[in-house]
Scaffold this motif. Sequence first.
Motif, PDB file in Angstrom:
ATOM      1  N   ALA A   1      -2.582  -3.292   3.063  1.00  0.00           N
ATOM      2  CA  ALA A   1      -2.025  -2.038   2.551  1.00  0.00           C
ATOM      3  C   ALA A   1      -3.054  -0.915   2.626  1.00  0.00           C
ATOM      4  CB  ALA A   1      -1.552  -2.223   1.115  1.00  0.00           C
TER       5      ALA A   1
ATOM      6  N   THR B   1      -0.346  -3.009  -3.967  1.00  0.00           N
ATOM      7  CA  THR B   1      -1.331  -2.010  -3.540  1.00  0.00           C
ATOM      8  C   THR B   1      -0.648  -0.754  -3.024  1.00  0.00           C
ATOM      9  OG1 THR B   1      -2.816  -3.831  -2.949  1.00  0.00           O
ATOM     10  CG2 THR B   1      -3.373  -1.652  -2.115  1.00  0.00           C
ATOM     11  N   ARG B   2       0.432  -0.918  -2.262  1.00  0.00           N
ATOM     12  CA  ARG B   2       1.192   0.240  -1.786  1.00  0.00           C
ATOM     13  C   ARG B   2       1.727   1.052  -2.956  1.00  0.00           C
ATOM     14  NH1 ARG B   2       1.414   3.010   2.553  1.00  0.00           N
ATOM     15  NH2 ARG B   2       3.670   3.319   2.378  1.00  0.00           N
TER      16      ARG B   2
ATOM     17  N   TYR C   1       0.452  -6.709  -0.884  1.00  0.00           N
ATOM     18  CA  TYR C   1       0.804  -5.507  -0.120  1.00  0.00           C
ATOM     19  C   TYR C   1       1.654  -4.562  -0.969  1.00  0.00           C
ATOM     20  CZ  TYR C   1       2.721  -2.605   3.626  1.00  0.00           C
ATOM     21  OH  TYR C   1       3.090  -1.543   4.418  1.00  0.00           O
ATOM     22  N   ASP C   2       2.712  -5.086  -1.580  1.00  0.00           N
ATOM     23  CA  ASP C   2       3.622  -4.236  -2.358  1.00  0.00           C
ATOM     24  C   ASP C   2       2.919  -3.616  -3.560  1.00  0.00           C
ATOM     25  OD1 ASP C   2       5.594  -4.931  -0.576  1.00  0.00           O
ATOM     26  OD2 ASP C   2       6.619  -6.328  -1.931  1.00  0.00           O
TER      27      ASP C   2
END
Length: 348
Positions: free
Chosen positions: A204, A170-171, A167-168
């Motif tokens: 994300a 891709t964000r 998630y982090d």
Amino acid sequence: MTTMKEIAERTGVSISTVSLVLNNRDVGRVKPTVAKKVRKTAETLGYKPNPLARSLRTSKTRILGFVSDEIATTPYAGRLILGAQDAARSLGYMLLTVNTNGDAELEDHEISTLRQYGVDGFIYARMFNQRTTLPEGVKPLPTVLLDGSDADGRAPSIVPDEESIGYDATRHLIRAGCRSIAYIGANDRTYAADTGRRAGYRRALQEAGRRFDPGLEVGTTFNQPALDVVERLFDERHPDGFFCFNDARAWYVYEAAARRGLVVARDVSVVGVDNHRIFAETLAPRLTTVDLPHYEMGYWSTLKLVSLIEHRSLGGLPLPETRSPIPPLDGNAARIHCTLIDKESVRR
């Protein structure tokens, strides 16, 4: 040789109070100012505990067994062991480490040997956050599973928060303006790490209102087959952002981009995972990566194990300054958030 009695006389407290402090059992029982005075006096007098006498008195050796499969032969494993050792040292324990290379027969032998040395408990370390069944030899003693989860759900465990990694990363690529983001994953989908990172990648994208494209999500191994997969991705899908399962796979993105006259951080952005000393520091531009908190996981595993051995909470102990926060000891399934290190491979 300085004794506890001498320290008690010098500080004006009871021998039992000195014992609590020097055995790290003072939290919540002895005033911090008194404990500090006892430790300072013990240091001044050159007090050295007698481990043999203590083991005979308590039936505890204050030795912990660290059993790994392949971990001790990997480049980043030293951080796992160092974290476990530092925590053990701070609590007055010694760590004995063995590596089994995934050989079940050798593993049984090494566990049996550690038990003959009288270890008080085990840290059982795995590779790549695997779902694991503990060997029978460790089960009679307190055991903590490091970088894996217990299939039987009995042993406490700690793993990276794999979904937050995906998630982090891709964000970070989305915020950098990447329009088409690919995931270069592992070919073996049995790894919990790969499953979690894929889930974080997809979440994300969804939160950003991006349509998930299965063609941008690939799995690969290494060497020429990996380069072939990445090159096809470049030619067929033209992604401008890449989230890679690990730093090693990011290497193929750099190479495929260079072969096409593309420049990393200008034409394509890349994020890896591991903060691997070789890849993350020698690739040019330097690779933005998610740091796997091996030291922190090793430290937590020892704290948790000692809390089981001594049947007490270690929540009040001071913790070292670390890149990722060490999770609380309450609960049996800890997930540790991993820190993204922004370097030079993502477009500004």
